[in-house]
Design an enzyme around this catalytic site. Structure first.
Site, PDB file in Angstrom:
ATOM      1  N   GLU A 433     -26.915  21.706 -34.571  1.00 12.52           N
ATOM      2  CA  GLU A 433     -25.693  20.904 -34.665  1.00 12.52           C
ATOM      3  C   GLU A 433     -25.860  19.831 -35.734  1.00 12.52           C
ATOM      4  OE1 GLU A 433     -25.124  18.109 -31.394  1.00 12.52           O
ATOM      5  OE2 GLU A 433     -26.848  18.974 -30.376  1.00 12.52           O
ATOM      6  N   ASP A 507     -29.386  19.170 -29.410  1.00  8.55           N
ATOM      7  CA  ASP A 507     -29.989  17.929 -28.922  1.00  8.55           C
ATOM      8  C   ASP A 507     -30.145  17.971 -27.401  1.00  8.55           C
ATOM      9  OD1 ASP A 507     -29.979  17.033 -31.499  1.00  8.55           O
ATOM     10  OD2 ASP A 507     -28.265  15.693 -31.263  1.00  8.55           O
ATOM     11  N   ASP A 509     -29.238  16.175 -24.986  1.00  9.26           N
ATOM     12  CA  ASP A 509     -28.348  15.229 -24.333  1.00  9.26           C
ATOM     13  C   ASP A 509     -27.097  15.974 -23.867  1.00  9.26           C
ATOM     14  OD1 ASP A 509     -26.930  15.712 -26.641  1.00  9.26           O
ATOM     15  OD2 ASP A 509     -27.209  13.715 -27.503  1.00  9.26           O
ATOM     16  N   ASP A 511     -23.981  15.973 -25.038  1.00  6.58           N
ATOM     17  CA  ASP A 511     -23.261  16.642 -26.122  1.00  6.58           C
ATOM     18  C   ASP A 511     -23.957  17.934 -26.538  1.00  6.58           C
ATOM     19  OD1 ASP A 511     -21.009  15.199 -26.417  1.00  6.58           O
ATOM     20  OD2 ASP A 511     -21.726  13.939 -28.062  1.00  6.58           O
TER      21      ASP A 511
END
Length: 646
Positions: A433, A507, A509, A511
C-alpha cells in the site's frame, strides 16, 4: 565401490511399515492438513454406511487427551474370519491396506466417499493407539491396536440389546505428527457440516470435550442435520443475500448408476457465481466433467427458454454462460461407482460419461420446472440480460486486461517493479500500500525473482461492484495486468499467471487489515481458483524492533514483545521501536524480517469451508447492514482485541 550394495541393501516396506515410513504418500502431509485427514477417513467409513442406507447417526467427539472417537449406528464392521487373511474382518480392515467393503466387484457399497480412499488402516498405522468396538449379532466386539499392530485379540462379550454400529477411537502418533496433534475445531466443523449437507437426513453430532474448550463446565456440542440436503446448503450460503427465486431449484436423478443432485438459486444482489462441485462427497475444487456438464446445460437451456419467451429476438446473439450464472449459487453432487480423479491434488473429476448424464438429466428437469414457472424464468433471464449489457459496456476495458494484448503492447503498469526472472514458478509479487512502502520494498527486494506493485489507497469493494466499474478502476486494472489474470467468469488458466506467489504485504494496523480484506475479497470473487489452488499469501511484517546492547530482536505481537522483555535482567537498558507502517522500515529491515525466504513467515491463504467463507464475505463486505451488525455483535466479544491498534 559396489561390492557392499546388494539385495540386502534394498529396503522393502510393506503395509503398515510403509505407511509409517512414507505417511505423506497416504495423507498428503504430516502437518495440520494430514492430521485432520485422519478424522475424515474414519468418518467417511460411517458416511459410506449412510450412503448404503444403513446409518442415520454419526457422532464425533474430541476427547481431553486429544484422541478422537467416531461412533455410528450402521451395521457394524464384520467380525467373522476373513477367508484370505485368516483374521477377523475387523482386524483385516484395520491392518491390511486396501481392505474394506468398498473394493472389488460385488463389494459392500455401490458408491463410496473418502477423500482418497486410503482407509482406516492408514489411521491405525499413524496412531499411537486405536480402540475399536463393534456392536452386532447381540454381541460387543473390542480390540486394541498400537502403531498399527494388534495388542489384544478380538474380545467378545454378550449384549442385551439389538444395537448395531461401530466405534473407533484413535490417538494420533506424536512421533509422526511432529507439528502437534491438536485438532482445530473450526476446520473439522466445516467438513462435518458439509458432509451433513451432502447426505440429507444423516444426523452428525460434533462434541468437543477438551478442557480448554469447556464453557461453564459443559462440552461444546453442535448438531448438523439437514433433511433438505444440498437445498439447505444453497439456502445456508444465501442466507444473507436477496434471493431472486425464493424456492431453491432442486434436481435429482440417476442414470447408468450415476446419481446426480443439483440445487440452484439466483440472487439479485450478487455479481459473481458460486458453484460448488462434489463427487462421492469429495469437494472438486478443480472442477471436472460434472461441473462442465452443468455449465453447458445451464447456458443451452436458458438461451432456449429466452428465445421461447421472446427475451432474445431473432438475429441477437446468445447470452454467454457467465451472464446466465451471474448471481447464481449452486451445488452439484454426483455419486459415481468408479470415480476417476485428475490433477496433482486429485480434486478434478475425469469420468467423461458424467458430463453427458448431467447435461441430459438437468436439461430435461430444469426446462420443465421453468416452463411451469414463467415468472421465475423471466426474473433469471432479465438478470442475465442486464449482465450481458453490463459486459458489453465493459468490453473495451476487458480487452485491455487480456494478457496477450498487454504483452504485445508492453503496457504493464508503470508503477510495477518487475523481477528479472520470467519463470512464474520461482517468481513472486508483493502487493503493498502506497509509494512509501513501495520504495522500501523495491530497495530491499531480491530483484531476480521478487516484483513489487504499490497500490494507491483502498481498492474497490468488489462484493458490491458490477463489471463495468471493476474494469474502469485504475488500481484493479493494475492488479489484473500485473498478475496476468484472465477475465472474470472465464475458466482459470494457471499458465497465464506471471507469478506463483502473490503476497499481500500491508501495514500492521486497522487500515492495513482493511486493505488486505479488500484484496482478499477481490481474489475470492474475481477468480477464486487463485485462492483454491494456493497462489495467494499474506506477508507477516513485525510490529516491534527491540534493541539491547549490540543485539536486536523483532517481535510480531505485543505478547511476543512482553515475553522477550521478561527474559532480560531486571535493570537492563533496552529500546523499543514500534513500526506504524512498512514505510518506516529501512529496506534492509524489510528484507530481513518479511521478504527473505530464509527468515520470513508467509501464510498461505486456504479455504477449508467454501460455504462458510462465501457467507462471511457476503456478511462483512456486502450491502446489507443488519447481517453485518449481527455478526459483529455475536463474534466481537469473543475476539481478542488487546492487540488492536486504533
Amino acid at each position: 565401490m559396489t561390492s557392499n550394495y546388494g539385495a540386502e541393501q534394498i529396503q522393502v516396506l510393506e503395509g503398515i511399515d510403509h505407511v509409517r515410513k512414507r505417511p505423506g504418500m497416504y495423507i498428503g502431509s504430516t502437518g495440520p492438513r494430514g492430521l485432520h485427514h485422519l478424522v475424515y477417513e474414519v468418518v467417511d467409513n460411517s458416511v459410506d454406511e449412510a450412503l448404503a442406507g444403513y446409518c442415520k447417526n454419526i457422532q464425533i467427539t474430541l476427547n481431553p487427551d486429544n484422541s478422537v472417537t467416531v461412533v455410528d449406528d450402521g451395521r457394524g464392521i464384520p467380525t467373522d474370519i476373513h477367508p484370505r487373511t485368516g483374521k477377523s474382518a475387523l482386524e483385516t480392515v484395520l491392518t491390511v491396506l486396501g481392505a474394506g467393503g468398498k473394493f472389488g466387484e460385488g463389494g459392500g457399497y455401490k458408491v463410496s466417499g473418502g477423500l482418497h480412499g486410503v482407509g482406516v488402516s492408514v489411521v491405525n498405522a499413524l496412531s499411537e493407539w486405536v480402540e475399536a468396538t463393534v456392536w452386532r449379532d447381540r454381541q460387543v466386539h473390542t480390540q486394541r491396536f498400537e502403531r498399527g499392530v494388534p495388542k489384544t485379540g478380538l474380545e467378545v462379550e454378550p449384549s442385551s440389546s439389538n444395537r448395531t454400529g461401530t466405534s473407533v477411537t484413535f490417538h494420533p502418533d506424536p512421533t509422526i505428527f511432529t507439528s502437534g496433534i491438536i485438532f482445530d475445531y473450526a476446520t473439522l466443523a466445516g467438513r462435518l457440516r458439509e458432509l451433513a449437507f451432502l447426505n440429507g437426513g444423516v444426523k452428525i453430532t460434533f462434541t468437543d470435550n477438551r478442557p480448554d474448550f469447556f464453557k461453564n463446565n459443559e462440552a461444546h456440542v453442535e448438531v448438523y442435520y439437514y433433511e433438505g440436503g444440498i437445498r439447505e446448503y444453497v439456502a445456508y450460503m444465501n442466507s444473507d443475500k436477496q434471493a431472486l427465486n425464493e424456492d431453491v431449484i432442486y434436481i435429482q436423478g440417476e442414470r447408468n448408476n450415476v446419481q446426480v443432485e443439483v440445487a440452484l438459486q439466483w440472487c439479485t444482489d450478487a455479481y459473481t457465481d458460486n458453484l460448488l462441485g462434489f463427487a462421492n462427497n469429495i469437494r472438486t475444487i478443480d472442477g471436472g466433467t460434472h461441473l462442465e456438464g452443468l455449465k453447458a446445460v445451464l447456458t443451452r437451456s436458458m438461451n432456449a427458454i429466452a428465445r421461447k419467451r421472446n427475451k432474445l429476438k431473432e438475429g441477437e446473439s446468445n447470452l454467454a454462460g457467465e451472464n446466465i450464472r451471474e448471481g447464481l449459487t449452486g451445488v452439484i453432487s454426483v455419486k459415481v461407482p468408479d470415480p476417476e480423479f485428475e490433477g496433482q491434488t486429485k480434486t478434478k473429476l475425469g469420468n467423461t460419461e458424467v458430463r453427458g448424464i448431467v447435461d441430459s438429466l438437468v436439461g430435461e428437469v430444469l426446462t420443465e420446472y421453468l416452463d411451469f414457472r414463467p415468472g421465475v424464468a423471466d426474473a433469471i433471464l432479465d438478470k442475465a440480460i442486464e449482465a450481458f449489457k453490463a459486459a458489453e459496456a465493459a468490453r473495451k476495458a476487458r480487452e485491455l486486461v487480456r494478457r496477450k494484448s498487454v504483452l504485445e503492447s508492453s503496457t504493464l503498469p508503470g508503477k510495477l517493479a518487475d523481477c528479472s526472472s520470467r519463470d512464474p514458478a520461482e517468481s513472486e509479487i508483493f502487493i503493498v500500500e502506497g509509494d512509501s512502502a513501495g520504495g522500501s520494498a523495491k530497495q530491499g527486494r531480491d530483484r531476480r525473482f521478487q516484483a513489487i506493485l504499490p497500490l494507491r489507497g483502498k481498492i474497490l469493494n468488489i462484493e458490491k461492484t458490477d463489471d463495468a466499474k471493476i474494469y474502469k478502476n485504475t488500481e484493479i486494472q493494475s492488479l489484473i495486468t500485473a498478475l496476468g489474470l484472465g477475465i472474470k467468469g472465464e475458466e482459470f488458466d494457471a499458465s497465464q499467471l506471471r507469478y506463483h506467489r502473490i503476497c499481500l504485504m500491508t501495514d500492521a494496523d486497522v487500515d492495513g487489515a482493511h486493505i488486505r480484506t479488500l484484496l482478499l475479497t477481490f481474489f475470492y470473487r474475481y477468480q477464486r481458483s487463485l485462492v483454491d489452488q494456493g497462489y495467494v499469501y499474506i506477508a507477516c511484517p513485525p510490529l516491534y524492533k527491540i534493541e539491547r546492547g549490540r543485539n536486536h530482536f523483532y517481535c510480531y505481537s505485543d505478547r511476543e514483545r512482553d515475553q522477550l522483555i521478561a527474559t532480560f535482567p531486571e535493570n537492563a537498558k533496552y529500546e523499543i521501536q514500534r513500526f506504524k507502517g512498512l514505510g518506516e522500515m529501512m529496506p534492509a529491515q524489510l528484507w530481513e524480517t518479511t521478504m527473505n525466504p530464509e527468515t520470513r513467515t508467509l501464510k498461505r491463504v486456504e479455504i477449508e469451508d467454501a460455504a462458510e467463507a462465501d457467507r462471511v464475505f457476503t456478511v462483512l463486505m456486502g450491502d446489507r447492514v443488519a447481517p453485518r451488525r449481527e455478526f459483529i455483535e455475536t463474534y466481537g466479544p469473543k475476539l481478542n482485541l488487546a492487540d488492536l491498534d486504533i
